[in-house]
Design an enzyme around this catalytic site. Sequence first.
Site, PDB file in Angstrom:
ATOM      1  N   LYS A 175       0.880  -1.161   0.000  1.00 48.85           N
ATOM      2  CA  LYS A 175       0.000   0.000   0.000  1.00 48.85           C
ATOM      3  C   LYS A 175       0.916   1.208   0.000  1.00 48.85           C
ATOM      4  CE  LYS A 175      -3.694  -2.691   1.733  1.00 48.85           C
ATOM      5  NZ  LYS A 175      -4.828  -2.980   2.602  1.00 48.85           N
ATOM      6  N   ASP A 199     -13.001  -0.700  12.090  1.00 51.27           N
ATOM      7  CA  ASP A 199     -13.508  -0.668  10.706  1.00 51.27           C
ATOM      8  C   ASP A 199     -13.725  -2.076  10.179  1.00 51.27           C
ATOM      9  OD1 ASP A 199     -12.581   1.023   7.619  1.00 51.27           O
ATOM     10  OD2 ASP A 199     -14.479   0.335   8.478  1.00 51.27           O
TER      11      ASP A 199
HETATM   12  C1  LIG Z   1     -10.776 -16.523  -5.427  1.00 50.78           C
HETATM   13  N1  LIG Z   1     -11.165 -15.450  -6.340  1.00 50.78           N
HETATM   14  C2  LIG Z   1     -12.603 -15.427  -6.649  1.00 50.78           C
HETATM   15  C3  LIG Z   1     -10.816 -14.156  -5.710  1.00 50.78           C
HETATM   16  C4  LIG Z   1      -9.465 -13.740  -6.263  1.00 50.78           C
HETATM   17  C5  LIG Z   1      -9.057 -12.429  -5.579  1.00 50.78           C
HETATM   18  N2  LIG Z   1      -7.681 -12.185  -5.858  1.00 50.78           N
HETATM   19  S1  LIG Z   1      -7.238 -10.661  -6.099  1.00 50.78           S
HETATM   20  O1  LIG Z   1      -8.112 -10.071  -7.071  1.00 50.78           O
HETATM   21  O2  LIG Z   1      -5.844 -10.635  -6.365  1.00 50.78           O
HETATM   22  C6  LIG Z   1      -7.504  -9.860  -4.590  1.00 50.78           C
HETATM   23  C7  LIG Z   1      -8.675  -9.148  -4.421  1.00 50.78           C
HETATM   24  C8  LIG Z   1      -8.873  -8.466  -3.204  1.00 50.78           C
HETATM   25  C9  LIG Z   1      -7.916  -8.550  -2.176  1.00 50.78           C
HETATM   26  C10 LIG Z   1      -6.759  -9.320  -2.403  1.00 50.78           C
HETATM   27  N3  LIG Z   1      -5.780  -9.454  -1.444  1.00 50.78           N
HETATM   28  C11 LIG Z   1      -5.434  -8.519  -0.525  1.00 50.78           C
HETATM   29  N4  LIG Z   1      -6.035  -7.309  -0.602  1.00 50.78           N
HETATM   30  C12 LIG Z   1      -5.699  -6.367   0.291  1.00 50.78           C
HETATM   31  O3  LIG Z   1      -6.282  -5.138   0.258  1.00 50.78           O
HETATM   32  C13 LIG Z   1      -7.214  -4.944  -0.810  1.00 50.78           C
HETATM   33  C14 LIG Z   1      -7.433  -3.466  -0.945  1.00 50.78           C
HETATM   34  C15 LIG Z   1      -7.965  -2.912   0.370  1.00 50.78           C
HETATM   35  C16 LIG Z   1      -8.261  -1.441   0.228  1.00 50.78           C
HETATM   36  C17 LIG Z   1      -9.188  -1.154  -0.944  1.00 50.78           C
HETATM   37  C18 LIG Z   1      -8.654  -1.744  -2.226  1.00 50.78           C
HETATM   38  C19 LIG Z   1      -8.381  -3.227  -2.093  1.00 50.78           C
HETATM   39  C20 LIG Z   1      -4.757  -6.656   1.292  1.00 50.78           C
HETATM   40  N5  LIG Z   1      -4.244  -5.918   2.312  1.00 50.78           N
HETATM   41  C21 LIG Z   1      -3.363  -6.737   2.925  1.00 50.78           C
HETATM   42  N6  LIG Z   1      -3.323  -7.938   2.327  1.00 50.78           N
HETATM   43  C22 LIG Z   1      -4.183  -7.914   1.299  1.00 50.78           C
HETATM   44  N7  LIG Z   1      -4.515  -8.854   0.396  1.00 50.78           N
HETATM   45  C23 LIG Z   1      -6.565  -9.975  -3.624  1.00 50.78           C
END
Ligand SMILES: CN(C)CCCNS(=O)(=O)c1cccc(Nc2nc(OCC3CCCCC3)c3[nH]cnc3n2)c1
Length: 277
Positions: free
Chosen positions: A37, A139
């Site tokens: 991030k 949150d």
């Molecule tokens: C199985 N499939 C249907 C689903 C595939 C899904 N894979 S994906 O598309 O890469 C995918 C999708 C969403 C999350 C993640 N992993 C993830 N997300 C975070 O934050 C998301 C962020 C938070 C703020 C707002 C914007 C998004 C994290 N923070 C720490 N670790 C994190 N990991 C991976």
Amino acid sequence: VGAKLEDYEVLGVIGTGTFGTCYKVKKKSSGHLYVWKAIKYGSMKEDKKQLLVSEVNLLSQLKHPNIVRYHDRIIHKESATLYIVMECCEGGDLSLIINKCKRTKCLVTEAFVWHVLYQTARALQACHWHHSATILHRDIKPANVFLDSSGNVKLGDFGLARVLESESGYAHTIVGTPYYMSPEVIKGSKYNRMSDIWSLGCLAYELCTSSPPFTGSNIKELARKILDGRYDRIPDYYSDDLNSFINLLLNTDQEKRPPVEDITHHPSLVSQLATNS
Ligand SMILES: CN(C)CCCNS(=O)(=O)c1cccc(Nc2nc(OCC3CCCCC3)c3[nH]cnc3n2)c1
């Protein structure tokens, strides 16, 4: 020696939140997947920067199987950007599941709801009883509850949102609709650990129905419904056991809600674990 940006390969953008953009990255030395991030601190006042440093330090201390693991931080002075590297939850977040169910009119299984309830409560327990400070999640919502590749629940985005929300200058205008706001917070009490329990109830309810227990077309209507505390039963597909458990969490009187350790030891949860294992 401090980690550097070139230690990672950027694979793509996952999404953007109140803090900035979240990228999926791969650590070149290990091939392991992470997210980072990117937080621009250039325009931050000194006190906000201090707050950010203390939040990241708190984040780095939280080591628990159901809490998104902090991995590293990279300070890129040239662009005044702080990169927080965390474990990537490859199962995505619960809002992806809820939106899919809303679209396809499908229901998540009762076992999955208990699974999320139990593991999220475990994460909350670790925060509420953290040795250095009681960390309130503040949150809990589907977009902040992730799943790893084996389906384990990972509670994410501690404090960061709070620190950065105030930074984004919208400290008072609510960025998203606060569907999970608890009655006591509406009545002006300080957010406390029982407010996290209320939000956990809202999360379980939304998993079962694809909609929060309380909705409204404006904040006033939403607040009135939350204070009134009435909502439809979750679909008949779900047991009375689960329904009454969710009712426990969604008690408008915070004194009557079970503290987090009662949740992780709640007989119906423990029995469900036995059947699920
Ligand atoms: C199985 N499939 C249907 C689903 C595939 C899904 N894979 S994906 O598309 O890469 C995918 C999708 C969403 C999350 C993640 N992993 C993830 N997300 C975070 O934050 C998301 C962020 C938070 C703020 C707002 C914007 C998004 C994290 N923070 C720490 N670790 C994190 N990991 C991976």
